[in-house]
Design an enzyme around this catalytic site. Structure first.
Site, PDB file in Angstrom:
ATOM      1  N   ARG A   1       0.800  -1.223   0.000  1.00  0.00           N
ATOM      2  CA  ARG A   1       0.000   0.000   0.000  1.00  0.00           C
ATOM      3  C   ARG A   1       0.836   1.277   0.000  1.00  0.00           C
ATOM      4  NH1 ARG A   1      -2.417  -3.637  -1.294  1.00  0.00           N
ATOM      5  NH2 ARG A   1      -4.418  -4.414  -0.549  1.00  0.00           N
TER       6      ARG A   1
ATOM      7  N   SER B   1     -10.852   1.063   2.916  1.00  0.00           N
ATOM      8  CA  SER B   1     -10.187   0.528   4.101  1.00  0.00           C
ATOM      9  C   SER B   1      -9.462   1.651   4.825  1.00  0.00           C
ATOM     10  CB  SER B   1      -9.197  -0.570   3.715  1.00  0.00           C
ATOM     11  OG  SER B   1      -9.869  -1.683   3.161  1.00  0.00           O
TER      12      SER B   1
ATOM     13  N   GLU C   1      -4.454   3.692   6.250  1.00  0.00           N
ATOM     14  CA  GLU C   1      -4.331   3.592   4.802  1.00  0.00           C
ATOM     15  C   GLU C   1      -4.908   4.850   4.166  1.00  0.00           C
ATOM     16  OE1 GLU C   1      -6.068   0.605   1.391  1.00  0.00           O
ATOM     17  OE2 GLU C   1      -5.140  -0.279   3.171  1.00  0.00           O
TER      18      GLU C   1
END
Length: 298
Positions: free
Chosen positions: A170, A221, A291
């Site tokens: 990520r 998320s 995130e």
């Protein structure tokens, strides 16, 4: 209000950003532009640099939390940078930064090309996909990126290759770079059955929609998975599903999502994020990293 500049579309001032984020929260941009070409992007960047203004780039606003106080300087929204080109001989696809990832995934499937089915439920744009190395269902951007097209704050274009992107879970080198993504080229497996691949893509989209709260404003998320553990499981086990601050709530459908029940403020969401982090740290000794990207003053 528009600024008198030889740029089209014009730079505007005091533009609300809430409607440009999937959470539907956030204050106003001091200055704002949504360029429709790389030339317009370069001109607007040059304008901001000449005035020593901070520059913030947003795409679909799907992984973003903007402060209620808004953002100083120039906010550049890339969602109008559109275009997709297929190279049948090489199996490569070049897409502009503002192209919706879900739309790109469906087009790739319709060509009978495989390797991007996992991306169909990602609500962001191509620019955000490569910057954060977004992923789902076992796939991620790093698996298929051939190159990334970018422009610097001074208007210089550059082609960046995977070995210089420092892809990891990520994240990528682009997150800490002054290079702004204008497009990317991907490579896929050609010669597949369009009907079968389209069916697989649709099935993955349906699976995401049945397990994630797409019916309410959210930013995807919220936390990175602290592998080998999963953020959603930790939050659920802590009994935080449904926990609410103001009109921000931990989704009762998926614990790693925070939803806006209608009139949430960015500050509500920020406080809820902090609360979750505190509970999980005390309970499990794990600091959940976000995130979602938070920008502005909280």
């Amino acid at each position: 209000m528009s600024i008198d500049l030889p740029i089209h579309p014009p730079i505007r001032s005091n533009v609300s950003l809430a409607g440009l984020t999937s959470m539907r929260v956030g204050g106003a941009a001091e200055y704002f532009i949504s360029p429709r070409s790389s030339t317009e992007l370069a001109e607007s960047l040059s304008w901001a640099c000449d005035r020593n203004l901070p520059i913030t780039v947003i795409g679909a606003g799907s992984n973003l939390l903007i402060s209620d106080q808004g953002l100083e300087g120039l906010v550049v929204c890339t969602r109008h940078l559109r275009g997709i080109e297929f190279d049948q001989s090489s199996g490569q696809v070049t897409a502009a930064a503002g192209e919706p990832v879900a739309r790109l995934a469906m087009q790739i499937a319709s060509h009978g090309w495989s390797g991007f089915e996992w991306a169909v439920g990602i609500p962001g744009t191509v620019g955000g996909l490569v910057v954060m190395n977004a992923g789902a269902q076992g796939g991620c951007a790093a698996d298929c990126v051939v190159s990334v097209q970018s422009v610097s704050l001074t208007g210089e274009t550059q082609l960046i290759y995977p070995q210089d992107l420092d892809f990891s879970y990520r994240t990528s080198a682009l997150q800490d770079s002054s290079q702004l993504v204008t497009g990317a080229t991907f490579k896929f497996i050609t010669g597949g059955n369009p009907i079968a691949i389209a069916a697989d893509t649709e099935a993955k989209l349906k699976a995401r929609h049945t397990t994630q709260p797409y019916h309410l404003p959210n930013c995807g998320s919220v936390f990175r998975n602290p592998l080998p553990q999963f953020a959603a499981q930790l939050i659920q086990d802590a009994g935080l599903k449904g926990y609410q601050i103001g009109n921000a709530q931990v989704s009762e459908l998926h614990a790693n999502f925070i939803v806006n029940l209608g009139n949430a403020k960015a500050s509500d969401i920020f406080k809820l994020i902090q609360h979750i982090q505190s509970v999980i740290c005390d309970r499990n000794g794990v600091l959940l990293e976000t995130e979602v990207k938070m920008i502005g003053n909280f």
